[in-house]
Design an enzyme around this catalytic site. Structure first.
Site, PDB file in Angstrom:
ATOM      1  N   ILE A   1       0.835  -1.207   0.000  1.00 38.13           N
ATOM      2  CA  ILE A   1       0.000   0.000   0.000  1.00 38.13           C
ATOM      3  C   ILE A   1       0.864   1.250   0.000  1.00 38.13           C
ATOM      4  O   ILE A   1       0.592   2.212  -0.737  1.00 38.13           O
ATOM      5  CB  ILE A   1      -0.970  -0.014   1.200  1.00 38.13           C
ATOM      6  CG1 ILE A   1      -1.939  -1.182   1.073  1.00 38.13           C
ATOM      7  CG2 ILE A   1      -1.725   1.318   1.296  1.00 38.13           C
ATOM      8  CD1 ILE A   1      -2.844  -1.382   2.272  1.00 38.13           C
TER       9      ILE A   1
ATOM     10  N   ASP B   1      -8.282   7.017  10.039  1.00 39.94           N
ATOM     11  CA  ASP B   1      -9.319   6.082   9.620  1.00 39.94           C
ATOM     12  C   ASP B   1      -9.387   4.888  10.564  1.00 39.94           C
ATOM     13  O   ASP B   1     -10.330   4.103  10.504  1.00 39.94           O
ATOM     14  CB  ASP B   1      -9.034   5.604   8.190  1.00 39.94           C
ATOM     15  CG  ASP B   1     -10.143   4.717   7.636  1.00 39.94           C
ATOM     16  OD1 ASP B   1     -11.319   5.113   7.760  1.00 39.94           O
ATOM     17  OD2 ASP B   1      -9.832   3.643   7.084  1.00 39.94           O
TER      18      ASP B   1
ATOM     19  N   GLU C   1     -11.717  -0.025  18.489  1.00 42.25           N
ATOM     20  CA  GLU C   1     -12.792   0.114  17.507  1.00 42.25           C
ATOM     21  C   GLU C   1     -13.943  -0.827  17.862  1.00 42.25           C
ATOM     22  O   GLU C   1     -13.703  -1.906  18.400  1.00 42.25           O
ATOM     23  CB  GLU C   1     -12.258  -0.196  16.102  1.00 42.25           C
ATOM     24  CG  GLU C   1     -11.235   0.819  15.616  1.00 42.25           C
ATOM     25  CD  GLU C   1     -10.799   0.570  14.169  1.00 42.25           C
ATOM     26  OE1 GLU C   1     -11.341  -0.365  13.533  1.00 42.25           O
ATOM     27  OE2 GLU C   1      -9.943   1.316  13.678  1.00 42.25           O
TER      28      GLU C   1
ATOM     29  N   HIS D   1     -12.995   3.639   9.714  1.00 50.02           N
ATOM     30  CA  HIS D   1     -12.292   2.485   9.124  1.00 50.02           C
ATOM     31  C   HIS D   1     -12.827   2.183   7.722  1.00 50.02           C
ATOM     32  O   HIS D   1     -13.275   1.071   7.417  1.00 50.02           O
ATOM     33  CB  HIS D   1     -12.413   1.254  10.019  1.00 50.02           C
ATOM     34  CG  HIS D   1     -11.253   0.308   9.862  1.00 50.02           C
ATOM     35  ND1 HIS D   1     -10.690  -0.376  10.911  1.00 50.02           N
ATOM     36  CD2 HIS D   1     -10.539  -0.059   8.774  1.00 50.02           C
ATOM     37  CE1 HIS D   1      -9.689  -1.125  10.476  1.00 50.02           C
ATOM     38  NE2 HIS D   1      -9.585  -0.955   9.174  1.00 50.02           N
ATOM     39  N   LEU D   2     -12.723   3.189   6.859  1.00 51.90           N
ATOM     40  CA  LEU D   2     -13.247   3.084   5.492  1.00 51.90           C
ATOM     41  C   LEU D   2     -12.191   2.696   4.468  1.00 51.90           C
ATOM     42  O   LEU D   2     -12.488   2.652   3.271  1.00 51.90           O
ATOM     43  CB  LEU D   2     -13.861   4.435   5.075  1.00 51.90           C
ATOM     44  CG  LEU D   2     -15.042   4.941   5.900  1.00 51.90           C
ATOM     45  CD1 LEU D   2     -15.509   6.289   5.353  1.00 51.90           C
ATOM     46  CD2 LEU D   2     -16.183   3.939   5.886  1.00 51.90           C
ATOM     47  N   GLY D   3     -10.958   2.416   4.913  1.00 56.31           N
ATOM     48  CA  GLY D   3      -9.872   2.171   3.969  1.00 56.31           C
ATOM     49  C   GLY D   3     -10.201   1.160   2.899  1.00 56.31           C
ATOM     50  O   GLY D   3      -9.853   1.327   1.729  1.00 56.31           O
ATOM     51  N   ALA D   4     -10.906   0.085   3.266  1.00 52.31           N
ATOM     52  CA  ALA D   4     -11.228  -0.967   2.292  1.00 52.31           C
ATOM     53  C   ALA D   4     -12.676  -0.897   1.836  1.00 52.31           C
ATOM     54  O   ALA D   4     -13.154  -1.826   1.181  1.00 52.31           O
ATOM     55  CB  ALA D   4     -10.946  -2.331   2.907  1.00 52.31           C
TER      56      ALA D   4
ATOM     57  N   CYS E   1      -4.201   5.296   7.829  1.00 53.66           N
ATOM     58  CA  CYS E   1      -5.219   4.372   7.313  1.00 53.66           C
ATOM     59  C   CYS E   1      -4.762   2.925   7.492  1.00 53.66           C
ATOM     60  O   CYS E   1      -5.296   2.023   6.838  1.00 53.66           O
ATOM     61  CB  CYS E   1      -5.484   4.632   5.834  1.00 53.66           C
ATOM     62  SG  CYS E   1      -6.252   6.209   5.478  1.00 53.66           S
TER      63      CYS E   1
ATOM     64  N   ASP F   1      11.462   2.400   6.299  1.00 50.51           N
ATOM     65  CA  ASP F   1      11.014   1.009   6.263  1.00 50.51           C
ATOM     66  C   ASP F   1      12.259   0.134   6.346  1.00 50.51           C
ATOM     67  O   ASP F   1      13.060   0.099   5.405  1.00 50.51           O
ATOM     68  CB  ASP F   1      10.248   0.723   4.978  1.00 50.51           C
ATOM     69  CG  ASP F   1       9.620  -0.673   4.968  1.00 50.51           C
ATOM     70  OD1 ASP F   1      10.176  -1.579   5.613  1.00 50.51           O
ATOM     71  OD2 ASP F   1       8.576  -0.847   4.313  1.00 50.51           O
TER      72      ASP F   1
END
Length: 525
Positions: free
Chosen positions: A151, A255, A260, A278-281, A229, A170
């Protein structure tokens, strides 16, 4: 026919794919934990989203379960160590909602840059506060990625298209991959100091929990804007609220939250804060994609042995599985052989491959060796939980690949370390399909490892084979095959005798009393 339970709401195409692949499927979303425990024992597979919690007690009730498929990326709701210990494969679908999640991160970045939620609320309230909402451009700004995996790399591509400069922290990002992405790899401290926007794309682990802690938030460039996200728990939410109120952080968009559903949060109502549930997907395309992907992956595993996107065992494509199956059978028998003979004395193990075996995916071969070896410890071991059990017992596991060509077109060698030193067995495939032992502790011996067998070490002397046959005959044990090897004439010899029935302890003791016998052990394959 394998049977799968879909216990969360999922696109209907998932059930269609299961049935098209010869898998029976039940759709029962919304089960309570007790209801799930009551029926899970009937199923070979469990397909879930984020609502179902797969805990150790659920796994304990899942007596036939072979695979759990998570339609999505995060598997926080699955106890992976407990699943591994039970020998259950855990899969996710890391690519089905990648674009959707990346696009949501970009959308939140725009929302922060131009204060869109607050401007919308103000305008719809009848105000016209044009001068109040002074945003910033994204062009020429520096975006800091914490996590540059699947991502994160999509976000980087989109950001570069917006003419942003992208830096990334990273530990797993290689310099070559950074060049390919067109981004700069930096330390976390450097990213915090340089970034105008920070977006997080990393799983929640012990190493990443609160990666944006109060201390790290204080290191950021004043006026930075932060987007998350990925997973709740990556940011100290109390510290983020304080940083927003002090102006250290100009804006934050989340997000995901540490708890949750987030019905309350210290961040709610804080100026400069944007929240989504939590709308990422949550796009039509993503929901369909992850449902299709999880059904295809689980069907492939249950019907053809292919392993894709597994989190607790090596991946093995359906195309690889038939090629590897005879090698894995050979490897498991070699592991079982050394396990039965050396057992709990083993402190380390090395798996070597050469010839044709060296051109294949070695991880499944290693898993098969460990599965055979670890049956010394457990009768429910398989390729999934064998590495877990080996690690739990502190075994040092090494893999060695040789490019050299030996006497055999393919060879697998297993060497175990004990307090008495190293002992090694090796095998090959006859006709590319039939596993055969060819070397046992330095003695050349050719044998099939099948059924009930007797292993003997003796001094090579005339008449021994006759005496051995006589004793077995008198004990009512019928010999199937007789395989012999020796170091040299008159020295140590090995016999592997295939027999038609289980060898009782009194027979073992009788054979051990024969002149010249050094060791006797019954074997089972």
């Amino acid at each position: 026919m394998p049977k799968v339970l879909i216990s969360d709401s999922m696109d209907p195409k998932a059930a269609e794919i299961f049935r098209a692949n010869g898998v029976d499927v039940d759709e029962k979303p919304g089960l309570s934990k007790d209801e799930l425990k009551a029926i899970i024992g009937e199923y070979d597979g469990l397909a879930i989203r984020s609502a179902t919690k797969v805990t150790p007690d659920v796994l304990e009730a899942a007596t036939n379960l072979k695979v759990i498929g998570r339609a999505g990326i995060g598997v926080d709701n699955v106890d992976i160590p407990a699943a591994s210990a039970k020998g259950v494969v855990v899969m996710n679908t890391p690519f089905g909602n990648s674009i959707t999640t990346a696009e949501h991160a970009i959308a939140l970045m725009f929302a922060l840059a131009r204060e869109l939620p607050a401007a919308d609320a103000s305008t719809q309230a009848g105000k016209w506060e044009k001068n109040r909402f002074m945003g910033v451009e994204l062009t020429s700004k520096t975006l800091g990625l914490i996590g540059a995996g699947n991502i994160g790399s999509i976000v980087a591509e989109r950001a570069l298209g917006l003419r942003m400069k992208v830096v990334a922290y990273d530990p797993f990002l290689t310099p070559d991959r950074a060049v390919d992405l067109g981004i700069e790899k930096v330390s976390l401290d450097e990213l915090l100091a340089r970034a105008d926007f920070i977006t997080l794309h990393t799983p929640l682990t012990d190493q990443t929990r609160n990666i944006l802690s109060r201390e790290n938030l204080a290191k950021t460039k004043r006026g930075v804007r932060i987007i998350n996200c990925a997973r709740g728990g990556l940011i100290d939410e109390e510290a983020l609220k304080d940083a927003l109120e002090s102006g250290q952080i100009a804006g934050a968009a989340l997000d995901v939250f540490s708890e949750e559903p987030a019905k309350q949060s210290p961040l709610f109502g804080t100026p400069g804060f944007v929240a989504t549930p939590h709308l990422g997907a949550s796009t039509t395309e993503a929901q369909v994609n992850v449902a299709i992907q999880v059904a295809e992956q689980m069907s492939e595993y249950l019907t053809r042995g292919g392993v894709t996107n597994a989190l607790n065992m090596p991946s093995l494509s359906a195309e690889e599985a038939p090629k590897l199956r005879p090698y894995m059978e050979l490897a498991e028998k070699l592991g079982s052989l050394v396990g039965q003979l050396e057992g709990r004395r083993v402190t380390g193990i090395a798996i070597e491959v050469e010839g044709a075996a060296a051109t294949l995916n070695q991880k499944p071969i290693t898993g098969a060796v460990l599965a055979g070896l670890m049956r010394t410890y457990s009768d429910t071991v398989n390729m999934v939980n064998a590495p877990f059990l080996a690690k739990e017992r502190g075994l040092d596991v090494r893999e060695v690949r040789h490019d050299r060509e030996g006497d055999y077109h393919t060879l697998v060698r297993v060497t175990v370390t004990t307090n008495d030193g190293e002992r090694s067995v090796a095998g090959t495939l006859f006709g590319n399909s039939a596993p055969r032992l060819i070397d046992m502790f330095g003695i050349k011996v050719e044998a099939e490892l099948e059924g009930e067998m007797i292993y003997l070490v003796n001094e090579d002397s005339p008449g021994f084979i006759g005496r051995l046959g006589t004793e077995l005959g008198e004990a009512g044990v019928n010999i199937g095959t007789f395989n012999l090897g020796r170091r040299a004439a008159g020295e140590e010899a090995v016999a592997l005798v295939s027999v038609d029935s289980h060898v009782e302890q009194d027979v073992v003791e009788t054979l051990a009393s024969l002149p010249g016998v050094k060791r006797v052990a019954p074997l089972h394959f």
